[in-house]
Design a protein around this motif. Structure first.
Motif, PDB file in Angstrom:
ATOM      1  N   SER A  54      74.371 -35.488  54.643  1.00 32.61           N
ATOM      2  CA  SER A  54      73.507 -35.917  53.543  1.00 32.61           C
ATOM      3  C   SER A  54      72.604 -37.078  53.968  1.00 32.61           C
ATOM      4  O   SER A  54      71.496 -37.236  53.446  1.00 32.61           O
ATOM      5  CB  SER A  54      74.344 -36.298  52.327  1.00 32.61           C
ATOM      6  N   ALA A  55      73.085 -37.862  54.943  1.00 34.42           N
ATOM      7  CA  ALA A  55      72.236 -38.952  55.441  1.00 34.42           C
ATOM      8  C   ALA A  55      70.960 -38.383  56.067  1.00 34.42           C
ATOM      9  O   ALA A  55      69.847 -38.926  55.884  1.00 34.42           O
ATOM     10  CB  ALA A  55      73.013 -39.770  56.472  1.00 34.42           C
ATOM     11  N   LEU A  57      69.754 -35.419  55.269  1.00 31.91           N
ATOM     12  CA  LEU A  57      68.988 -34.805  54.171  1.00 31.91           C
ATOM     13  C   LEU A  57      68.108 -35.860  53.472  1.00 31.91           C
ATOM     14  O   LEU A  57      66.976 -35.585  53.074  1.00 31.91           O
ATOM     15  CB  LEU A  57      69.946 -34.167  53.161  1.00 31.91           C
ATOM     16  N   ARG A  58      68.725 -37.067  53.380  1.00 28.14           N
ATOM     17  CA  ARG A  58      67.971 -38.150  52.743  1.00 28.14           C
ATOM     18  C   ARG A  58      66.661 -38.402  53.499  1.00 28.14           C
ATOM     19  O   ARG A  58      65.597 -38.581  52.896  1.00 28.14           O
ATOM     20  CB  ARG A  58      68.819 -39.423  52.724  1.00 28.14           C
ATOM     21  N   LEU A  61      64.246 -35.661  52.820  1.00 22.68           N
ATOM     22  CA  LEU A  61      63.685 -35.781  51.472  1.00 22.68           C
ATOM     23  C   LEU A  61      62.627 -36.878  51.428  1.00 22.68           C
ATOM     24  O   LEU A  61      61.510 -36.677  50.904  1.00 22.68           O
ATOM     25  CB  LEU A  61      64.802 -36.065  50.459  1.00 22.68           C
ATOM     26  N   LEU A  64      59.598 -35.850  53.311  1.00 23.03           N
ATOM     27  CA  LEU A  64      58.879 -34.836  52.541  1.00 23.03           C
ATOM     28  C   LEU A  64      58.081 -35.478  51.407  1.00 23.03           C
ATOM     29  O   LEU A  64      56.906 -35.166  51.187  1.00 23.03           O
ATOM     30  CB  LEU A  64      59.880 -33.808  51.989  1.00 23.03           C
ATOM     31  N   LYS A  65      58.729 -36.434  50.733  1.00 26.17           N
ATOM     32  CA  LYS A  65      58.070 -37.111  49.630  1.00 26.17           C
ATOM     33  C   LYS A  65      56.823 -37.834  50.124  1.00 26.17           C
ATOM     34  O   LYS A  65      55.741 -37.746  49.529  1.00 26.17           O
ATOM     35  CB  LYS A  65      59.016 -38.115  48.961  1.00 26.17           C
ATOM     36  N   ASN A  68      54.223 -35.253  51.055  1.00 23.89           N
ATOM     37  CA  ASN A  68      53.710 -34.609  49.838  1.00 23.89           C
ATOM     38  C   ASN A  68      52.721 -35.531  49.134  1.00 23.89           C
ATOM     39  O   ASN A  68      51.678 -35.080  48.623  1.00 23.89           O
ATOM     40  CB  ASN A  68      54.858 -34.255  48.898  1.00 23.89           C
ATOM     41  N   GLY A  91      70.339 -27.062  47.618  1.00 24.33           N
ATOM     42  CA  GLY A  91      69.076 -26.739  46.953  1.00 24.33           C
ATOM     43  C   GLY A  91      67.861 -27.174  47.745  1.00 24.33           C
ATOM     44  O   GLY A  91      66.723 -27.065  47.275  1.00 24.33           O
ATOM     45  N   PHE A  92      68.094 -27.701  48.971  1.00 24.57           N
ATOM     46  CA  PHE A  92      66.958 -28.165  49.789  1.00 24.57           C
ATOM     47  C   PHE A  92      66.105 -27.005  50.289  1.00 24.57           C
ATOM     48  O   PHE A  92      64.940 -27.182  50.606  1.00 24.57           O
ATOM     49  CB  PHE A  92      67.461 -29.003  50.979  1.00 24.57           C
ATOM     50  N   ASP A  94      64.974 -24.743  48.602  1.00 26.97           N
ATOM     51  CA  ASP A  94      63.904 -24.460  47.648  1.00 26.97           C
ATOM     52  C   ASP A  94      62.706 -25.377  47.849  1.00 26.97           C
ATOM     53  O   ASP A  94      61.576 -25.032  47.508  1.00 26.97           O
ATOM     54  CB  ASP A  94      64.427 -24.638  46.215  1.00 26.97           C
ATOM     55  N   ILE A  95      62.951 -26.567  48.366  1.00 27.81           N
ATOM     56  CA  ILE A  95      61.846 -27.529  48.435  1.00 27.81           C
ATOM     57  C   ILE A  95      61.322 -27.715  49.852  1.00 27.81           C
ATOM     58  O   ILE A  95      60.342 -28.415  50.076  1.00 27.81           O
ATOM     59  CB  ILE A  95      62.278 -28.905  47.857  1.00 27.81           C
TER      60      ILE A  95
END
Lengths: 99, 698
Positions: A54-55, A57-58, A61, A64-65, A68, A91-92, A94-95
């Protein structure tokens, strides 16, 4: 973990090898953040990555933010089953753009 | 001899075959024979005496008659008779004693004829002769000239007697002038003859005595004699038997009764022969005395036997206690280590005698080292048992001083035992020391059977390890230590030669082939079931054949260290250490790579969680990671334990994974990920500790 960064024509390729976990997430984060403003496209090459926590994934994210926000794009490539499953479960999938 | 035994006889049969009866019959038979012999002999003597007497009488009488007669007168008559006989015509001569034949001789009867007859008659009467005849023999004929009988009857002159062939002795009497004693068809008589020589030739004077009366009388006498003799001997017989009964039969009966009582009496101390009162001074008294001595000797002997039996019983009881001590020396409570889940061990010993020379042993040297021993002492019985006790103690003592090298331990054991081994016994030993945490088995073999090893999922196979010399042989022997790696699920089996050398009635050995086959019959057996099964197979093979050797076996199955703990500073820098720690466990369980990664992620999430939050308000602390692997079904359980503030991460709100990237929050994602990838996740707060446990099967 081993991170290799190559930039060409405003496109950045980040190759991550080994394991991406809490211990080394900050290392990747620092590596990715550096010069993020100058690129519009970023690709993570995960073909040599064993797994991601998850680290990691953070970082995905937040990167990506940022991209974006300025209309850039981000891709993942070479994900193994474990990583794909994690992305699916969280659910990653999907994004994220996964190649 | 009787056809049946005296035991089977009824009263009358016993009487019949009794000593008295036999004696009576024998003596009676003897007296009858004696009487018969005496009578026969008496008859013979008597007859001879009578015969001689009458022969003398007959001869004397004829001689006296010859002297009394007038020779010239007789010569005339002879001359005249011969004349008449010669003058007979042929027909008359052949028709002997016919009327004409006798008539021819009638003229001999002159006035002197009767005088001679009277004289002869007087002689006959006085001498009790039956008849006196004067005549002469011509060929086989005897022609009477004068003939008188006792009863007065006379033969006419010229009366001729024909003497048959078989009466040759009469002819001899007449010719040779000797008396005869003769029997002619129950007619007993005696003849005497004297020749009277005259001028006209010789004439025979024959006297005849009938002995029939004498014989009759003597016969009657002999019968009476026999009867009297028989009766007298029978009476004597009776008294002899009575006497014998008293001196022989009675003592024998007394001995007989004593012997019977002796046989019936179960108490050997009661004397029977000693109480028999016999003072006959003969062999029977001697027999009674010998029997009495024998009885005392037997009583003494029985006492000795009773004493020996008592001692034997005591020995047996002691041996029984010894057997219990020996059994007690071996670890025999199973499961032997109920609190150790890393391995299971089982051992059994079936001794052929009360005490045996085989032994097994196992004991923890320290928390991480288990020693296992199997050994077989040369010989059997008490010596082997004593040597076994000594060997066991020495091996145990030297194994626990921390050398942890079986070869070295055996070298030292050997040196100690060699020094104190006066009877030169020896013992074969296999010693293995298992490092419980790693499964590393170090072993050394001192002349013992090959161990059998079974890899998880595989089959038992013999490990042809290098053998050293037996323990107790020579000093300073070297024993090579070798290593076997036991992985979870692996097991080994060690045994004594009683197993492969178990022999059936056909003298076939059980052998290594059958042993391996028995070990591999069912891979799902626990060690207890395995040993029982091998024993059953051996028993089924040996059946009723006698057992000579102890059967001792030991088996160990290694599960690995199921629960491993790692306590480490709660710093994310330590995650790789924790992951490596868990990975080792997973590799031992042959965990698939994918699951291994999922677990690595879970460790990362949970450990980092604790590292970040648990000790936020303090100066940090430790985290304990406890790992437990299971073989069947394969799974792993990992607990993360910290001493921080009570906090249940499972209470957190689950992240919304459907939001757009811009709206996403990263918090709670880690726990969510773990929940999704692990089979189970749970939290509890016990003993002021947060315990978060995950479980994953594969």
């Amino acid at each position: 973990m081993n991170v290799t960064k190559t930039i060409s024509d405003g496109k950045e390729l980040v190759k991550v090898e080994g394991r991406l976990d809490s211990v080394n997430a900050s290392q990747l984060e620092a590596s990715v953040k550096e010069g993020l403003d100058e690129i519009s496209e970023l690709e993570f090459d995960f073909s040599k990555l064993d797994y991601i926590s998850s680290a990691g994934l953070r970082i995905l994210l937040s990167t990506l933010k940022s991209l974006n926000a300025k209309g850039g794009s981000m891709y993942l490539s070479g994900c193994n089953d474990t990583i794909l499953e994690i992305l699916e479960v969280t659910g990653f999938k999907d994004i994220l753009n996964i190649r | 001899m009787p056809k049946k035994s005296v035991r089977e006889m009824n009263f009358f049969e016993r009487m019949h075959y009794s000593l008295s009866s036999k004696m009576f019959h024998t003596i009676l038979m003897f007296s009858i024979i004696l009487s018969l012999v005496a009578v026969s002999f008496g008859f013979f003597l008597y007859t001879r005496a009578i015969r001689n007497r009458y022969a003398d009488k007959a001869y004397t009488l004829s001689a006296n008659v010859s002297l009394a007669l007038d020779k010239d007168l007789i010569a005339n008559y002879i001359t005249e008779t011969k004349k008449i006989y010669v003058g007979l015509d042929q027909n008359t001569k052949e028709d002997i004693n016919s009327a004409s034949y006798l008539n021819s001789f009638k003229r001999l009867k002159d006035e002197n004829y009767d005088k001679v007859l009277s004289l002869l008659e007087e002689f006959a009467t006085k001498n009790e002769a039956d008849s006196i005849i004067i005549g002469y023999g011509v060929n086989n004929k005897f022609i009477n000239i004068f003939s008188v009988n006792k009863d007065g009857l006379v033969n006419e002159p010229g009366f001729t007697q024909v003497i048959e062939e078989e009466q040759q002795n009469i002819i001899e009497t007449l010719n040779q002038n000797i008396p005869i004693f003769n029997v002619q068809s129950d007619n007993f008589y005696c003849l005497g003859n004297t020749f009277l020589n005259t001028s006209a030739g010789s004439a025979s004077i024959v006297t005849y005595f009938s002995l029939n009366d004498v014989v009759r009388l003597s016969r009657a006498f002999l019968l009476q004699y026999f009867i009297v003799l028989f009766v007298v001997t029978a009476i004597i017989d009776y008294f002899i038997v009575r006497k014998m009964k008293k001196t022989v039969v009675k003592p024998i009966v007394a001995l007989n009764e004593a012997a019977r009582d002796y046989m019936m009496d179960n108490d050997y101390n009661v004397m029977h022969f000693s109480n028999v009162d016999i003072h006959s001074g003969d062999e029977i008294e001697s027999l009674a005395l010998i029997m009495s001595d024998m009885e005392k000797k037997i009583a003494k002997h029985v006492q000795d036997i009773v004493k020996i039996n008592g001692e034997k019983e005591k020995m047996g009881a002691e041996l029984n206690v010894a057997s219990q001590i020996q059994e007690g020396m071996l670890p025999n409570i199973f499961p032997a280590f109920p609190d150790r889940s890393e391995f299971e061990i089982y051992a059994s010993m079936h001794t052929a005698k009360e005490v045996g020379g085989d032994f097994y042993d196992f004991f923890l040297i320290d928390d991480d080292h288990l020693a296992t021993v199997i050994a077989d002492v040369s010989g059997k019985g008490i010596p082997a048992a004593l040597f076994m006790m000594a060997s066991k103690i020495v091996i145990n003592n030297l194994s626990t001083i921390g050398i942890n090298d079986p070869g070295e331990i055996l070298r030292e054991v050997n040196n100690r035992i060699v020094k104190n081994n006066p009877v030169e016994m020896f013992v074969t030993v296999w010693l293995g020391i298992l490092e419980i945490s790693t499964g590393k088995l170090k072993a050394a073999n001192a002349g013992h059977e090959y161990p059998c090893l079974c890899k998880s999922g595989g089959k038992y196979e013999m490990v042809k390890d290098k053998h050293g010399l037996v323990i107790g042989g020579i000093e300073n022997c070297k024993y090579q230590t070798y290593e076997l790696q036991l992985n979870p699920g692996d097991s080994f089996f060690v045994y004594t030669d009683g197993v492969p050398e178990a022999t059936n009635a056909k003298n076939e050995l059980f052998g290594n082939e059958r042993l391996l086959s028995a070990l591999n019959d069912d891979p799902s057996y626990s060690v207890v079931e395995l040993l029982d099964h091998v024993k059953e197979r051996v028993d089924g093979f040996v059946k009723e054949a006698p057992r000579f050797d102890d059967i001792t076996m030991l088996a160990l199955r290694y599960f690995g260290k199921e629960t491993d703990e790692l306590t480490i500073d709660a710093n994310i820098e330590n995650i790789p250490t924790v992951t490596a720690f868990v990975d080792k466990k997973l590799e031992a369980l042959n965990c698939p790579e994918k699951v291994q990664r999922q677990i690595a992620i879970a460790i990362d999430e949970l450990f980092s969680n604790v590292a970040k939050y648990a000790y936020r308000d303090s100066d940090g602390g430790n985290i304990t990671v406890r790992v437990k692997g299971e073989e069947n079904p394969k799974s792993i359980t990992i607990s993360f334990i910290d001493n921080g503030k009570e906090f249940n991460p499972l209470d957190n709100k689950e992240p919304d994974i459907s939001l757009a990237a811009e709206d996403r929050e990263i918090g709670g994602l880690g726990i969510y990920l773990v929940k999704k990838t692990m089979d189970d996740i749970s939290y509890e707060y016990v003993n002021n500790q947060n315990v978060l446990t995950i479980k994953k099967g594969f």
